[in-house]
Design a protein around this motif. Structure first.
Motif, mmCIF file in Angstrom:
data_model
loop_
_atom_site.group_PDB
_atom_site.id
_atom_site.type_symbol
_atom_site.label_atom_id
_atom_site.label_comp_id
_atom_site.label_asym_id
_atom_site.label_seq_id
_atom_site.Cartn_x
_atom_site.Cartn_y
_atom_site.Cartn_z
ATOM 1 N N GLY A 1 0.801 -1.215 0.000
ATOM 2 C CA GLY A 1 0.000 0.000 0.000
ATOM 3 C C GLY A 1 0.833 1.263 0.000
ATOM 4 O O GLY A 1 0.294 2.372 0.003
ATOM 5 N N THR A 2 2.156 1.102 -0.024
ATOM 6 C CA THR A 2 3.067 2.252 -0.009
ATOM 7 C C THR A 2 3.951 2.200 -1.246
ATOM 8 O O THR A 2 4.706 1.232 -1.433
ATOM 9 N N TYR A 3 3.845 3.205 -2.077
ATOM 10 C CA TYR A 3 4.648 3.243 -3.289
ATOM 11 C C TYR A 3 4.695 4.672 -3.805
ATOM 12 O O TYR A 3 3.946 5.537 -3.353
ATOM 13 N N LEU B 1 11.881 8.445 -8.818
ATOM 14 C CA LEU B 1 12.094 7.027 -8.524
ATOM 15 C C LEU B 1 12.320 6.825 -7.035
ATOM 16 O O LEU B 1 13.130 7.510 -6.414
ATOM 17 N N GLY B 2 11.575 5.887 -6.452
ATOM 18 C CA GLY B 2 11.806 5.459 -5.080
ATOM 19 C C GLY B 2 12.711 4.239 -5.082
ATOM 20 O O GLY B 2 13.809 4.278 -5.627
ATOM 21 N N LYS B 3 12.222 3.123 -4.525
ATOM 22 C CA LYS B 3 12.991 1.880 -4.550
ATOM 23 C C LYS B 3 13.015 1.314 -5.964
ATOM 24 O O LYS B 3 12.157 1.622 -6.788
ATOM 25 N N ARG C 1 -2.901 -2.381 -7.629
ATOM 26 C CA ARG C 1 -3.699 -1.413 -6.875
ATOM 27 C C ARG C 1 -3.666 -0.042 -7.543
ATOM 28 O O ARG C 1 -4.695 0.630 -7.656
ATOM 29 N N TYR C 2 -2.490 0.367 -8.036
ATOM 30 C CA TYR C 2 -2.428 1.666 -8.702
ATOM 31 C C TYR C 2 -3.238 1.636 -10.003
ATOM 32 O O TYR C 2 -3.941 2.605 -10.317
ATOM 33 N N SER D 1 7.257 3.027 -8.414
ATOM 34 C CA SER D 1 8.363 2.375 -7.730
ATOM 35 C C SER D 1 7.981 2.171 -6.271
ATOM 36 O O SER D 1 7.060 2.805 -5.751
ATOM 37 N N GLY D 2 8.717 1.277 -5.594
ATOM 38 C CA GLY D 2 8.415 0.966 -4.209
ATOM 39 C C GLY D 2 8.833 2.094 -3.268
ATOM 40 O O GLY D 2 9.469 3.049 -3.669
#
Length: 216
Positions: free
Chosen positions: A174-176, A184-186, A196-197, A215-216
């Motif tokens: 639920g976190t991205y 860019l995250g992870k 989900r997105y 991205s994560g």
């Protein structure tokens, strides 16, 4: 709402179907091999080949929204070593062109398509190791995705392009990070969160005409 999913037997497509069913949507899975869809409860099945325009055109009428999660599931290293090809090298481009034509003929406008981080607007934002890997191993796959994006951009439909980083089968968090600017995250993200997105974007007109880096 009635949604048809192309690429329904892949990890992301299957996750999208589960979420849509949970939200009460009518869902159609377009598949070449129904046996590969492990959970068929409350899903309408259409057997066909996305490379065949007639199959796609016959499946489209009556739907309100489209999810495209096509891809080449073959091991890229095996292909480099000369393995027999089981998926057309242009499955994303040609399949999407067939879907676009079917949507236009049936008057269906909304489509969310999964491509990949590192093409289009995110090409220059990829980490160096991503660029090397894409160039040496995934050149063919990424070129197909580039052409797929170009077809959708020129389609006149209400499209959203979803560009995830490296995908995993980890449970949903639920976190991205969902960024229209390519932030860019992870460098990995679970397919459940990508799904989900996608389901969220289908109902969000603000995402129309956008490329969303995930991205994560």
């Amino acid at each position: 709402m009635k949604t048809i999913v192309f690429g329904a037997t892949g990890g992301t497509g299957a996750a999208v179907i589960r979420l849509l069913r949970a939200e009460g949507d009518d869902v159609t899975a377009f598949v070449r091999n129904p046996a590969r869809l492990t959970d068929q409860a409350n899903v309408a099945l259409v057997t066909g080949d996305v490379m065949n325009p007639a199959d796609v055109a016959a499946a489209m009428p009556g739907h309100d929204r489209v999810v495209i999660s096509l891809g080449n599931s073959q091991n890229p290293f095996a292909l480099l070593l000369g393995a027999k090809r089981t998926t057309p090298r242009d499955v994303c481009e040609t399949g999407t062109i067939n879907i676009i034509a079917a949507m236009q003929a049936a008057g269906v406008r909304r489509v969310v398509c999964v491509t990949a981080f590192g093409i289009g607007a995110t090409r220059t934002k990829s980490p160096l190791m991503f660029k090397i890997f894409y160039s040496l191993v995934l050149r063919e796959h990424m070129a197909d995705k580039e052409r797929q994006e170009a077809a959708l951009r020129a389609s006149g439909l209400d499209w959203t392009l979803v560009q995830p980083v490296g995908l995993t089968d980890q449970p949903a968090t639920g976190t991205y990070t969902a960024s229209p600017t390519g932030a860019l995250g992870k460098q990995t993200m679970g397919r459940a969160d990508v799904a989900r997105y996608i389901v969220t974007a289908l109902a969000d007109p603000a995402t129309i005409g956008q490329s969303i880096a995930l991205s994560g």
